[in-house]
Design a protein around this motif. Sequence first.
Motif, PDB file in Angstrom:
ATOM      1  N   PHE A  83     -70.601  31.921  17.094  1.00 54.93           N
ATOM      2  CA  PHE A  83     -71.406  32.056  16.477  1.00 54.93           C
ATOM      3  C   PHE A  83     -71.455  31.107  14.701  1.00 54.93           C
ATOM      4  N   THR A  84     -72.380  30.468  14.357  1.00 58.30           N
ATOM      5  CA  THR A  84     -71.947  30.213  12.990  1.00 58.30           C
ATOM      6  C   THR A  84     -73.938  30.309  12.095  1.00 58.30           C
ATOM      7  N   LEU A  85     -74.300  31.382  11.517  1.00 57.68           N
ATOM      8  CA  LEU A  85     -74.972  31.424  10.417  1.00 57.68           C
ATOM      9  C   LEU A  85     -75.031  30.442   9.096  1.00 57.68           C
ATOM     10  N   MET A  86     -75.975  29.248   9.107  1.00 58.69           N
ATOM     11  CA  MET A  86     -76.217  28.969   8.284  1.00 58.69           C
ATOM     12  C   MET A  86     -77.188  28.640   6.982  1.00 58.69           C
ATOM     13  N   TYR A  87     -76.153  29.745   5.966  1.00 57.55           N
ATOM     14  CA  TYR A  87     -77.724  29.875   4.871  1.00 57.55           C
ATOM     15  C   TYR A  87     -78.347  28.700   4.217  1.00 57.55           C
ATOM     16  N   LEU A  88     -79.325  28.545   4.204  1.00 57.71           N
ATOM     17  CA  LEU A  88     -79.034  27.436   3.399  1.00 57.71           C
ATOM     18  C   LEU A  88     -79.981  27.274   2.686  1.00 57.71           C
ATOM     19  N   GLY A  89     -80.105  27.323   0.852  1.00 55.42           N
ATOM     20  CA  GLY A  89     -81.166  27.505   0.191  1.00 55.42           C
ATOM     21  C   GLY A  89     -82.112  25.720   0.273  1.00 55.42           C
ATOM     22  N   GLY A  90     -82.813  25.681  -0.922  1.00 51.88           N
ATOM     23  CA  GLY A  90     -84.578  24.433  -0.182  1.00 51.88           C
ATOM     24  C   GLY A  90     -83.732  23.239   0.119  1.00 51.88           C
ATOM     25  N   GLN A 117     -64.348  23.197  14.123  1.00 52.72           N
ATOM     26  CA  GLN A 117     -63.886  23.728  13.981  1.00 52.72           C
ATOM     27  C   GLN A 117     -62.761  24.214  14.927  1.00 52.72           C
ATOM     28  N   PRO A 118     -60.978  24.151  15.058  1.00 53.59           N
ATOM     29  CA  PRO A 118     -60.283  24.314  16.269  1.00 53.59           C
ATOM     30  C   PRO A 118     -60.918  25.895  17.443  1.00 53.59           C
ATOM     31  N   GLU A 119     -60.243  25.707  18.382  1.00 51.91           N
ATOM     32  CA  GLU A 119     -60.649  26.540  19.481  1.00 51.91           C
ATOM     33  C   GLU A 119     -60.352  27.743  19.368  1.00 51.91           C
ATOM     34  N   GLY A 120     -59.447  28.101  18.498  1.00 50.55           N
ATOM     35  CA  GLY A 120     -59.189  29.160  18.129  1.00 50.55           C
ATOM     36  C   GLY A 120     -59.536  29.878  17.132  1.00 50.55           C
ATOM     37  N   SER A 121     -60.673  29.390  16.727  1.00 50.21           N
ATOM     38  CA  SER A 121     -61.390  29.832  15.738  1.00 50.21           C
ATOM     39  C   SER A 121     -63.173  29.536  15.033  1.00 50.21           C
ATOM     40  N   VAL A 122     -63.776  30.195  14.148  1.00 53.65           N
ATOM     41  CA  VAL A 122     -64.994  30.441  14.092  1.00 53.65           C
ATOM     42  C   VAL A 122     -65.166  30.573  12.487  1.00 53.65           C
ATOM     43  N   LEU A 123     -65.818  29.540  12.390  1.00 52.33           N
ATOM     44  CA  LEU A 123     -66.653  29.833  10.848  1.00 52.33           C
ATOM     45  C   LEU A 123     -68.004  30.447  11.066  1.00 52.33           C
ATOM     46  N   ASN A 124     -68.342  31.507  10.691  1.00 51.45           N
ATOM     47  CA  ASN A 124     -68.716  32.458  11.005  1.00 51.45           C
ATOM     48  C   ASN A 124     -69.986  32.532  10.234  1.00 51.45           C
ATOM     49  N   GLU A 125     -69.705  31.956   8.931  1.00 45.89           N
ATOM     50  CA  GLU A 125     -70.905  31.940   7.931  1.00 45.89           C
ATOM     51  C   GLU A 125     -70.946  31.322   6.787  1.00 45.89           C
ATOM     52  N   ILE A 126     -72.121  29.775   6.601  1.00 43.26           N
ATOM     53  CA  ILE A 126     -71.926  29.069   5.610  1.00 43.26           C
ATOM     54  C   ILE A 126     -72.784  30.158   4.860  1.00 43.26           C
TER      55      ILE A 126
END
Length: 239
Positions: A177-184, A220-229
């Motif tokens: 799962f990845t959470l995208m915290y975006l401004g306007g 992202q590569p199979e063994g990793s996850v980008l949790n939050e941006i």
Amino acid sequence: MEDKVVLIVGGSGGIGSACGRVFAKAGAKVVLAARNQQKVEEVAKEINDEGGEAFVINVEVTDLASVSKMAREVTEDLGSIDVLVNAFGTAVIQPLLDINPEDAKEMLDVNVYGTFLVTQTVVRYMATKKKGRVIMFPGSVGKYSMKNSSLYSASKFAITGFTKSLVKEYKRSGVKFTLMYLGGVDTPMWDSETVDMRVQKDKMLSAEEVAKSTYYAANQPEGSVLNEITIQPESHQMV
């Protein structure tokens, strides 16, 4: 991303359609799901005319039968869903005492219940295959408070809490799962009658910028996850 199946719910405009274009250019089979069939078909035609592979499916995110039908048809016709992009949602950004309760209910149904329903349905398939990525868009108001956004923030904080709990629930399951915290972001949302806020769209993030970041998170590569941006326009920087 070649031949991977990417389901974008909310693909009729803004971030969803921009994501569709980016993923299609990378070789993915893109499924654009939305309630507005006409707009989605226009985006799909544009992608297909440029050599991409896009499909259209109608969905009502607050209706279990509709969501189940969507997931089943995508899986049967194209194969396992590799990436789910939850790019749908509505906004009510008004002072508390000005909010129409009917508008409030509709927004909470779409943003919270709809996100739950789509995610639960698709993750059920992903968990069986022990693979899949889910991209969520709580936005910056799912992380920071903002004046006159009490109800909208509540719906977005709900998505943040929902997703963070799922990370623990599906740890080492193959579902990420990845959470995208975006401004306007410059999208049609700001033109809604339920958004009482003066904004400068020329100083916002573009949907295309967001789509590129979404693709990066999903690829992202199979063994990793980008949790939050967290991505903010330069004029909205927060620390």
